[in-house]
Design a protein around this motif. Structure first.
Motif: not given
Length: 321
Positions: A21-22, A24, A63, A150, A202, A207-210, A214
């Motif tokens: 999912k993510s 980093e 992701a 999210k 997204s 799912t992420q913030y666009t 943001s």
């Protein structure tokens, strides 16, 4: 059969496929590279740490991909976490469809679409109905597929529409209880209140913030959509009907510090705020209880003001819930 992520116990070796999912990439204080991950299947989402990340892992893992991993289930600050020992992309002949690892709303997409259409007809104010119909037609597919968040409440495929319908169902009960509530305004506000999330987020997978999400946020974004719809439909934005509709949507977080540009100043706006809080809170409790053993407390839940949740072990209690 491969175990689900939820079925693995503390200190147990994990050997499974999951949705990434993510990802980093970070550095330790000693200058060594590692990856902080979020991994998921239909049973849960869990954080993972891959220490000493290789160049290949950093360059290939993104992701939204399905991965195969070997790991050990651990706990960090009372929450489950994986120490990832090895991780790679799923290969030919292995599970590769991200949709197989995503939790979905308990209602089918078409079922939700049909119910939303029926509710729109219950909005008897012509301006409000035209606005709602116009915006929902514009974003119908996304509205029915996107999550409502999210990572917190209703963070699953179709969660946005499911959360919206849940609030409308509560609103219908409120209207029966309190005769002086304007049902059309409350239903219109409920259908629109979180629709800005189709722009803020997204999508349903990883799912992420666009950028717009943001920088602006879903409350202002949906208000912009109301303004655009009124302009296209040649509805006077200064008409009181439009002012109270916009206010109901803009005030649904209740407090300025929670993101509402204004606080509720009409009855329907206050009701929508409280119903939104209720439904989000119920989902947060369900999420916590699902991961908690009867007779024990959950880890602290950020979505519940950092409270722990207790799951009663009484058989009679659990049979009723």
């Amino acid at each position: 059969m491969t175990k689900t992520l939820k079925e693995y116990q503390l200190d147990e070796r994990v050997d499974t496929f999951a949705l990434l999912k993510s990802v980093e990439v970070r550095m330790t204080q000693q200058g060594k590279r590692y990856m902080a991950l979020q991994l998921a299947d239909r049973s849960m989402t869990i954080k993972g740490m891959k220490w000493d990340a290789t160049e290949e892992e950093v360059s290939k893992l993104k992701a939204g991909q399905v991965v195969y991993m070997q790991a050990v289930r651990q706990a960090y600050q009372e929450k489950p976490q994986l120490k990832v020992l090895a991780i790679r992309l799923a290969q030919a002949g292995e599970p590769q469809d991200a949709a197989d690892f995503v939790v979905a709303a308990p209602m089918k997409k078409q079922e939700m679409a049909d119910e939303v259409s029926a509710i729109i007809f219950q909005i008897t104010n012509a301006n409000w109905q035209r606005i709602v119909r116009h915006i929902l037609r514009k974003y119908q597919d996304a509205f029915l597929q996107f999550p409502a968040a999210k990572a917190n409440h209703h963070a699953f495929t179709g969660g946005l529409a499911y959360h919206t319908l849940s609030i409308v169902h509560l609103a219908q009960a409120i209207v029966k209880q309190y005769e002086q509530v304007n049902a059309s305004l409350l239903y219109a506000g409920a259908l629109l209140h979180d629709l800005g999330k189709v722009i803020e987020l997204s999508g349903p997978v990883a799912t992420q913030y666009t950028t717009a999400g943001s920088l602006i946020g879903h409350i202002v974004l949906v208000d912009e959509e109301i303004v655009l719809a009124a302009t296209e439909l040649k509805i006077d934005l200064h008409n009181e009907d439009m002012l109270v509709l916009r206010h109901t949507v803009l005030a649904h977080h209740g407090l300025l510090e929670y993101g509402s540009p204004v606080q509720p100043m009409i009855k329907e706006a206050n009701i929508l705020h409280q119903l939104d809080e209720l439904d989000a809170g119920m989902q947060a409790f369900d999420n916590a209880l699902e991961q908690t053993t009867p007779g024990e407390f959950s880890p602290r839940q950020w979505a519940l003001d950092n409270r722990s949740v207790y799951k009663p072990e009484s058989a009679s209690f659990n049979s009723e819930t």
